[in-house]
Design an enzyme around this catalytic site. Structure first.
Site, PDB file in Angstrom:
ATOM      1  N   LEU A 200       0.826  -1.266  -0.010  1.00 32.24           N
ATOM      2  CA  LEU A 200      -0.055   0.199  -0.048  1.00 32.24           C
ATOM      3  C   LEU A 200       0.879   1.311   0.056  1.00 32.24           C
ATOM      4  CD1 LEU A 200      -2.550  -0.968   2.725  1.00 32.24           C
ATOM      5  CD2 LEU A 200      -3.096  -1.015   0.225  1.00 32.24           C
TER       6      LEU A 200
ATOM      7  N   GLY B   7       8.076   3.643   3.284  1.00 32.54           N
ATOM      8  CA  GLY B   7       9.128   4.889   3.625  1.00 32.54           C
ATOM      9  C   GLY B   7      10.226   4.228   3.911  1.00 32.54           C
TER      10      GLY B   7
ATOM     11  N   THR C 242       7.293  -1.087   5.265  1.00 29.92           N
ATOM     12  CA  THR C 242       6.422  -0.996   4.104  1.00 29.92           C
ATOM     13  C   THR C 242       4.966  -1.631   4.929  1.00 29.92           C
ATOM     14  OG1 THR C 242       8.181  -1.929   2.651  1.00 29.92           O
ATOM     15  CG2 THR C 242       6.047  -2.341   1.814  1.00 29.92           C
ATOM     16  N   VAL C 243       3.961  -0.978   4.229  1.00 33.64           N
ATOM     17  CA  VAL C 243       2.498  -1.262   4.705  1.00 33.64           C
ATOM     18  C   VAL C 243       1.822  -2.343   3.476  1.00 33.64           C
ATOM     19  CG1 VAL C 243       0.348  -0.496   5.400  1.00 33.64           C
ATOM     20  CG2 VAL C 243       2.339   0.757   5.973  1.00 33.64           C
TER      21      VAL C 243
ATOM     22  N   ASP D 251       4.060  12.947  17.366  1.00 28.93           N
ATOM     23  CA  ASP D 251       4.387  13.031  16.026  1.00 28.93           C
ATOM     24  C   ASP D 251       2.986  13.673  15.155  1.00 28.93           C
ATOM     25  OD1 ASP D 251       6.310  13.018  13.711  1.00 28.93           O
ATOM     26  OD2 ASP D 251       5.908  11.058  13.288  1.00 28.93           O
TER      27      ASP D 251
END
Length: 709
Positions: A395, A398, A402-403, A513
């Site tokens: 999906l 970065g 990873t997703v 964040d």
């Protein structure tokens, strides 16, 4: 079993017989295997890949023409490791350079950005890695900052990792990487004393390093750069040859296609001599051209760049040992698979214990509510859900991971986050996120379904949010820009989620964040606040805690940045930046007319103080007739962006103001805002004064990039 042992011996013999260098050429220099197209001696290498073996060392060492030492090669990856150069100085500010080895032909060797990290040791410094050939508008490839709480930080502060205290480490921007040369710039941060927190200048050492190697050797490297004494001198020998710091390079080789066969380019200028590539291999592209080659994965090993270099291992054994030996090998293979499975199970159990699996099991079993919401998944379940983490299921991702999109056995669609970097600090962040999300229950906070602890880096399983991030909808290529009505509702939902975390959850949570990239949106544009890896939970009677600085450039609270004291007002500041983005559709960090990087926070405050809101307001808001409400929200954003945390409102106050704004109670809202202004100095229209002086600190602050996480 005797036949099995013979089979393994023949297997090894066959593997060792596979050629790696051209016939008659040396295959090794000391401990380093030298595969073609690299070579030692005339006629043993492809142009630009010549090496020298220096036998005066024990064992002999391998060097390129410009004197750079080669440590090892990886033909399948098209990479090699060299001994990296180290830049050091005892000046507070200086510049230097980093170069990949040069070639007499073209730029064959380039830095493998994704495989390396940029590291700097020192105090009170801002260090930038700048590509010499800048792609697009990018002005730097990596940037990080480091400070020291005390002069003798190595002994008094207990520093044991590179996390922004006396040392900083950051990834190298992939789209700025894969270049042959970079400039390194070191600047001194502003000197000041806040409470007991001391920043000062000292010697600096900066280098590019193989990130996997650095992770393994971080603790051993640290003593070489420890700061002691009143002068802040670095002790011990900082020679790169003593430290042995490696960096990973990529190399490319021109290939041409001729009648369906891949051939190497001519060996020399004007030469018609072409070397055939192994028939049991295939070419693939890394940058749009066919410049890599590998042996076929189905039983072939060796060097794909030489004729007959890829050989079938099992075939060689069958020819040399016959069918009887092959049957023995089948039995060995069965035993090997069983042993491999047992080793895998033991390794999973090891990871489970190291990833605090027993502690998490105890947490789940002791709380019925958590047990109903959170599950510990097995690795097999998540592999089945993602088709063994198929690339087509990605999906996004970065530098940190990873997703993947997954479908569980109960047909629930989920998002599975798989980190790339293996450091204990990130494993601790994972556990931190699990504990926090397991105890939160809010419609605007992303739901955590469970986790898997059987891998080296734990995996998190979230509800699947289908409509991307707020960053995409504000600054991406979305075909349907967000209306002012939707933006106002989104701001309110974010505020409700943060206010819940601060005061309504079972424990107070500071997110640390808050940014648009961590705000997910459903198809109905409902907010889901995500990414709690950097968050901190505190008891109700605490007002703040001292922590290592973490956050994202453009959103990070300057007061937290300079004092290391994290409070709920740090999230308020970050939310103020989001409000400014929603009002202006300007990114949190952007290049100014003078080509310097500018913070949206400081730019927004300056324009508001000059009564220039309409000049920076997104035109879509004006067209939709939302300027009156926008002015109210702008004043609220200014209150959130005050440099002193005590002058900012709480998130509960922010939530209330946004609820009033959404109901379009403009007059009452302005009156209420003016009332708060007398207490917290929300709004000033002066062009000078304290606000301008404070934001001179902001100018110093905005030159830092993403603070290490």
């Amino acid at each position: 079993m005797v036949g099995a042992a013979m089979g393994f011996e023949l297997l090894m013999a066959t593997a060792l017989a596979i050629p790696m260098a051209l016939p008659g050429c040396p295959e090794r220099c000391g401990d380093v295997l030298v595969p073609f197209p690299f070579g030692i001696g005339h006629g043993c290498f492809h142009e630009g890949f010549n090496l020298t073996c220096d036998a005066t060392h024990s064992p002999p060492k391998l060097f390129m023409d410009d004197g750079v030492e080669v440590l090892d090669f990886s033909l399948p990856d098209g990479t090699l490791r060299i001994r990296s150069s180290l830049l050091q100085s005892f000046s507070s500010e200086f510049n230097g350079s980093w170069f990949a080895p040069s070639s007499s032909t073209t730029e064959i060797f380039k830095l493998a950005a994704a495989r390396n990290s940029f590291v700097a040791y020192g105090c009170n410094m801002l260090v930038q890695l700048v590509p010499r050939r800048t792609p697009g508008d990018l002005s730097y490839a990596s940037i990080c900052a480091s400070v020291c709480p005390t002069m003798n930080w190595g002994e008094e502060f207990g520093v044991s990792s590179c996390s922004g205290v006396a040392c900083c480490r950051t990834s190298i921007t992939p789209f700025a990487g894969d270049l042959p040369s970079y400039d390194i710039q070191v600047k001194q941060l502003i000197q000041q004393r806040t409470h007991n927190y001391l920043s000062y200048g000292t010697g600096t050492a900066a280098f590019i390093v193989d990130q996997d190697w650095f992770i393994r050797n971080e603790a051993e490297i640290l003593p070489h750069f420890r700061v002691t004494g009143n002068r802040g001198e670095m002790v011990k020998n900082l020679s790169v040859h003593n430290l042995g710091i490696p960096a990973v390079l990529e190399w490319s080789l021109d290939l041409i296609r001729d009648e369906g066969l891949f051939l190497l380019a001519p060996i020399g200028p004007g030469s018609s001599d072409f070397r055939c590539l192994s028939s049991n291999s295939f070419s693939f592209s890394t940058d749009g051209t066919y410049d890599r080659r590998r042996c076929n994965s189905q039983g072939y090993e060796g060097n794909p760049y030489i004729n007959d270099g890829c050989q079938g291992v099992i075939t060689g054994i069958a020819i040399s040992a016959g069918f009887g030996l092959l049957f023995s090998l089948l039995g060995v293979a069965k035993i090997t698979r069983k042993l491999k499975h047992q080793r895998a199970m033991k390794l999973r159990q090891k990871f489970f214990r190291r990833n605090h699996g027993l502690l998490l099991q105890q947490l789940i079993s002791s709380n019925k509510d958590i047990a109903e919401r959170l599950k510990i998944f097995s690795l097999e379940e998540l592999e089945q859900a993602t088709n063994k983490f198929d690339q087509n299921r990605i999906l996004g991702g970065g530098g940190h991971g990873t997703v993947y999109k997954g479908i569980l056995a109960d047909q629930r669609v989920v998002a599975i986050k798989k980190s790339k970097i293996v450091v204990q600090r990130e494993i601790n962040e994972f556990i931190n996120e699990v504990v926090i999300l397991s105890q939160t229950n809010h419609r605007n906070v992303v739901k955590l379904f469970g986790c898997c602890l059987e891998t080296e880096v734990p995996l998190l399983v979230y509800e699947f949010i289908s409509n991307g991030t707020l960053t995409y909808h504000l600054h991406g290529q979305s075909e349907n820009p967000l209306s002012w009505k939707d933006r106002l509702r989104i701001a309110l939902e974010i505020a409700r989620a943060i206010a819940y975390l601060h005061s309504a959850a079972s424990i107070s949570v500071f997110h640390r964040d808050i940014k648009c990239a961590n705000i997910l949106l459903t198809d109905a544009l409902t907010v889901k606040v995500s990414d709690f890896g950097a968050s901190r939970s505190i008891s109700i009677d605490e007002t703040g805690i001292l922590t290592a600085i973490q956050g994202t450039h453009g959103y990070l609270d300057p007061e937290y940045y300079y004092t290391s004291r994290l409070t709920e007002k740090s999230d308020v500041y970050s939310f103020g930046v989001i409000l400014a983005e929603l009002l202006t559709r300007i990114k949190p960090v952007f290049p100014s007319h003078s080509s310097e990087v500018t913070s949206l926070a400081s730019y927004f405050m300056s324009e508001i103080r000059e009564n220039h809101l309409l000049d920076i307001l997104d035109q879509q808001i004006v067209e939709e007739g939302g300027t009156e409400v926008a002015e109210v929200v702008a004043r609220l954003a200014e209150a959130c962006l005050r440099l002193k945390g005590e002058e900012r409102p709480t998130m509960r106050q922010v939530e209330t103001r946004l609820e009033d704004a959404q109901r379009s109670k403009v007059n009452s809202q302005i009156n209420r805002t003016d009332q708060i202004s007398s207490n917290v100095q929300l709004y000033t229209r002066s062009k000078g004064g304290e606000g301008t002086r404070q934001y001179s600190l902001e100018k110093e602050f905005i030159h830092s990039s993403e603070i290490p996480r």
